[in-house]
Design an enzyme around this catalytic site. Structure first.
Site, PDB file in Angstrom:
ATOM      1  N   VAL A 183      29.631  31.086  26.623  1.00 56.11           N
ATOM      2  CA  VAL A 183      30.298  32.381  26.736  1.00 56.11           C
ATOM      3  C   VAL A 183      29.674  33.200  27.864  1.00 56.11           C
ATOM      4  O   VAL A 183      30.363  33.916  28.596  1.00 56.11           O
ATOM      5  CB  VAL A 183      30.222  33.144  25.393  1.00 56.11           C
ATOM      6  CG1 VAL A 183      30.835  34.529  25.526  1.00 56.11           C
ATOM      7  CG2 VAL A 183      30.919  32.364  24.299  1.00 56.11           C
ATOM      8  N   ALA A 184      28.355  33.053  28.032  1.00 52.19           N
ATOM      9  CA  ALA A 184      27.665  33.817  29.080  1.00 52.19           C
ATOM     10  C   ALA A 184      28.096  33.367  30.473  1.00 52.19           C
ATOM     11  O   ALA A 184      28.162  34.165  31.397  1.00 52.19           O
ATOM     12  CB  ALA A 184      26.151  33.664  28.933  1.00 52.19           C
ATOM     13  N   ASP A 223      63.818  45.125  56.826  1.00 53.17           N
ATOM     14  CA  ASP A 223      65.165  45.458  57.243  1.00 53.17           C
ATOM     15  C   ASP A 223      65.079  46.649  58.206  1.00 53.17           C
ATOM     16  O   ASP A 223      64.077  47.357  58.239  1.00 53.17           O
ATOM     17  CB  ASP A 223      65.999  45.823  56.009  1.00 53.17           C
ATOM     18  CG  ASP A 223      67.465  45.978  56.329  1.00 53.17           C
ATOM     19  OD1 ASP A 223      67.934  45.339  57.277  1.00 53.17           O
ATOM     20  OD2 ASP A 223      68.141  46.757  55.631  1.00 53.17           O
TER      21      ASP A 223
END
Length: 875
Positions: A282-283, A329
């Protein structure tokens, strides 16, 4: 009849094809069969994604998947608190993305609604109003000025007919239409002068027309199919986060297994090592990244909205900052989308017509830059100015909405501003009658009473007017050359003439006195040149793709400051078929594409994307919708833009200002820089945690920090400084550098060096504290862990100061000027104090109280990594 080209055959032949009498129309019995054959006259839509599908889409990110897997593993091993914390982060992140994306699912619905109105049709010899959806090929329509065209039609009869096709073709000026003409089969949509197109509207005249195509078979329908089939691009930010996530996946697996095995080999407890491996997994993944990225992008969205740029998709905020090409455009985007008189040429010479920002009126300026007033002008110029206002059916008055043909409105304003109350020409020259404009004569005349006689004003096509004026061949050649010069400069050119007291039975258009030429143009927006200059300075290429003529496009391109060596237009017809080497070479050089179709715009966007460019497409018309959707960023004009363009785009400019695009680009660059900073910050902190635990597991039988403490740092204290970095306002340097490459990663080699350098510094500091208090001082192990935990956490908080840019001041820089950074520091320091003093948190995290001297030691040691700025700074 899908292969029928009604513009290429006579009206008699097209009526025979549809087996209809133009004087009677269809019978009610024929209509149901035709509906079965051709379908209803509506734009079909794809079913939009449901809210459930949009919500599920938020969880398809690889990083989100990694975090979800970590939560499951944590739950299965009994770490329910860790699992709940991770799940909460995922839910908040996904809800923010879900709410934002839910608003961007309506583009095809707006296409379906376009053109829904009542139409006057001839059926069974009677004129009736029927819903546009009930029209079928073969219907005879009766149309006049103000009517919307609700199907593609072949004109059968017409009188002074002009059509506004700007939303479909990009043509800024209403187009003259005629019936008695046959065209080539390959004639482009913008040049089909004997056809009416669904979604356009009539500005002048009347006509009878035969419906030839309905629904998805119309030109508008084909654009709708292009819009629905154009594949949406994954934005560069999404690509970068995905690549980073894949790298972190393998890094996570390697580190977790390495720490797990090395811990077991050193004799550590099996359960502890399983928990440590999970915590390190997780770290390794920056849990705060999705939520911080989402909030940083959302803040960018709010900031841009305050400057009139509305974003439909969060990730589009950053993508605009990577833009390397803007395909824009012309009509309504670079120009005002309204005609104005720009120059006049008389026997006295050339005169420019310029807008005075103080008086808010047009002024006449001679070649010596001298103002020419109406009272001080020659009689010839006075008559020209008066004819412009008299031979005119438009209604113009400052402060009120003008009514009439755009070109006549421009002439009316020109006359009104230059006369400026000197005379009341309407009273002095009361109109008695007129000869309407006719496509055969190409002229219009108005007859007015004047001092007991008749004054006739005439305007029209120069060649036609020259033929009716008293001038010899050499004089005519001179004026034809001047007409050509004006036209090559992009002007729409009209000639003005007059005569007084004609003889009885004398032809209106005979023996005219020539007055001069009037050049009109749809002018460039006043803020565009500066914005174009800023784009060039920022390394962004600006390309104009328009349905207008090449000369007109080149004139506007020059006015707005596009590079002088790139002003040779490429015509749309040159983009058909396979592109040879010459075309490809010109694609890299030119800044102008004229007379281009929607398919060609789409092809241009795809070509530049294949060349690794990040393409932003701006536009306002129906014809822009497919390319807006395909582009990396579609930018629609909010004021002039059609609903179709707005909902196909990623960003809408509420004020239609090109300046807002430049601001959005700057914000996009700042946001990406902020994202890079907080990714570097989070990974630096995570690497330090991995190094601390990894090295301790190899060289010590005890860990200086527990798995739950790691999760506390990652999910609580690291997030706030990272979030503060994500809210940085930037400085003035972001528009002085070229854009990032489309393949540039969030983290390049120098950034990884930075991460490992400062991660190692924080690791060395923490392990030094751990060794000193554990081995030298022989302090209780709970206190050693507390000191190690606080040193690591607070050094991570102070690490935010290391994120200043190279070359910036040590004390006055982006970081120190960011008030959010100071707020995050104070808040996180408070959290650390509370975690030590609050019994519940103290027990949960395994901490103990510290003495003032120990707190001072922690603070001083936590400052050590900031000294790394003497060796390495962020590039």
């Amino acid at each position: 009849m899908s292969d029928l080209k009604p513009w290429a055959i006579s009206t008699v032949q097209v009526l025979q094809k549809f087996q209809v009498n133009p004087e009677k129309g269809l019978t009610e019995k024929m209509v149901p069969e035709l509906v079965k054959l051709y379908g209803r006259n509506s734009i079909s839509t794809q079913k939009p994604p449901s809210w459930i599908e949009i919500f599920i889409r938020q969880f398809k990110s690889l990083l989100v998947g990694l975090l979800a897997l970590a939560a499951v593993v944590a739950f299965l091993t009994g770490d329910s608190l860790d699992a709940i914390a991770i799940i909460l982060v995922l839910l908040v992140n996904s809800i923010i993305g879900f709410v934002t994306e839910l608003r961007a699912v309506k583009s095809m619905e707006s296409l379906r609604k376009m053109g829904q109105t009542l139409t006057r049709a001839l059926r069974e010899e009677k004129q009736i109003l029927i819903p546009s959806e009930d029209l079928v090929p073969g219907d005879i329509l009766i149309l006049e000025a103000g009517d919307i065209v609700t199907a593609d039609c072949r004109i059968l009869e017409s009188h002074n007919l002009t059509i506004d096709e700007s939303a479909l073709t990009g043509e800024s000026v209403p187009v003259d239409k005629k019936s008695n003409i046959e065209l080539e089969g390959n004639t482009s949509v913008s040049d089909r002068v004997n056809m009416l197109m669904k979604g356009t509207h009539i500005t002048r005249g009347a006509c009878k027309a035969l419906v030839t195509s309905t629904g998805m078979n119309t030109e508008l329908g084909q654009i709708a199919s292009l819009t629905s089939s154009a594949k949406e691009e994954i934005t560069p930010l999404e690509k970068r986060l995905d690549r980073l996530g894949r790298k972190l996946l393998w890094l996570t697996l390697f580190i977790s297994m390495f720490i797990f095995v090395s811990g077991l080999l050193s004799g550590k407890d099996l359960v502890l090592m399983i928990q440590t491996a999970i915590a390190l997994a997780v770290a390794t993944v920056p849990e705060g990244l999705p939520i911080v990225a989402t909030i940083a992008l959302a803040r960018g969205l709010w900031t841009m909205a305050s400057r009139n740029a509305l974003i439909n998709k969060l990730s589009a905020v950053e993508t605009l900052g990577a833009t390397s090409i803007i395909v824009t455009d012309k009509t309504g985007t670079l120009t005002e989308n309204k005609m104005t008189v720009s120059e006049i040429v008389t026997k006295e010479g050339f005169f420019s017509v310029e807008f005075n920002s103080d008086s808010k009126k047009l002024n006449l300026i001679d070649t010596n830059k001298t103002l020419v007033s109406f009272n001080g002008a020659s009689d010839n110029i006075k008559n020209l100015v008066q004819v412009a206002g008299l031979c005119n059916d438009a209604q113009y008055e400052p402060g009120r909405e003008a009514i009439g043909d755009p070109m006549e409105i421009a002439l009316a304003r020109f006359s009104y501003d230059l006369i400026d109350g000197s005379v009341d020409i309407k009273s002095m020259y009361p109109r008695q009658s007129e000869v309407p404009f006719d496509t055969e004569t190409k002229m219009m005349a108005s007859l007015h009473g004047f001092q007991g006689g008749i004054f006739i004003g005439v305007k029209g096509a120069p060649e036609a007017v020259f033929e009716k004026c008293k001038m010899d061949s050499s004089e005519r050649e001179l004026w034809l050359q001047r007409n050509k010069e004006l036209a090559e400069q992009g002007h729409r050119v009209l000639a003005a003439a007059y005569k007084v007291n004609p003889k009885k039975d004398e032809e209106v258009y005979g023996e005219l006195q020539f007055l001069g030429l009037i050049g009109l143009i749809d002018p460039a927006r006043q803020d565009v040149p500066q914005s174009i200059s800023l784009c060039h300075r920022a390394g962004i290429r600006v390309i104009m793709a328009t349905g207008d003529q090449g000369g007109t496009a080149a004139k506007i391109a020059k006015d707005i400051g596009l590079p002088g060596d790139s002003l040779e237009p490429i015509l749309g017809k040159d983009l058909e078929g396979e592109w040879n080497e010459t075309i490809i070479k010109n694609l890299e050089r030119t800044s102008i594409f004229s007379r281009v179709s929607p398919e060609q715009k789409l092809r241009l966007v795809e070509y530049y994307q294949k060349k690794q460019a990040v393409v932003a497409m701006t536009g306002d018309g129906v014809n822009d919708a497919p390319a807006l959707k395909k582009a990396d960023i579609g930018v629609a004009m909010g004021l002039r833009g059609t609903q179709v363009a707005k909902e196909a785009a990623d960003m809408i400019l509420k004020d239609d200002r090109f300046e807002s695009i430049v601001y959005a680009i700057e914000q996009g660059r700042i946001i990406f820089s902020n994202i890079r900073k907080f990714v570097i910050y989070l990974l630096s902190c995570n690497i330090s945690e991995v190094f601390v635990v990894g090295l301790a597991s190899i060289f010590s039988s005890q860990l200086p920090i527990t798995p739950l403490q790691i999760l506390f740092l990652n999910l609580v204290t690291d997030v706030f400084p990272a979030l503060a970095l994500g809210m940085g306002a930037g400085d003035n340097s972001y528009l002085t550098k070229p854009p990032r490459g489309s393949d540039e990663k969030i983290l390049e080699k120098p950034h990884w060096h930075f991460i490992f350098f400062y991660g190692s510094l924080m690791t060395a500091t923490v392990l030094g504290v751990f060794y000193y208090f554990n081995v030298v001082q022989e302090a209780p192990f709970e206190k050693v862990v507390t000191l190690s935990f606080l040193t690591l956490g607070i050094s991570q908080v102070f690490h935010v100061f290391n994120l200043r840019k190279s070359g910036s001041s040590l004390f006055f820089n982006e970081i120190t000027k960011n008030i959010h950074v100071w707020g995050a520091i104070v808040f996180c320091l408070g959290l650390f104090v509370v975690s030590v003093l609050l019994p519940v948190l103290q027990k949960a995290l395994g901490l103990v109280a510290l003495s003032p001297q120990e707190w001072l030691t922690v603070l001083l040691c936590s400052f050590i990594p900031t000294l790394g700025q003497l060796v390495m700074r962020l590039k």
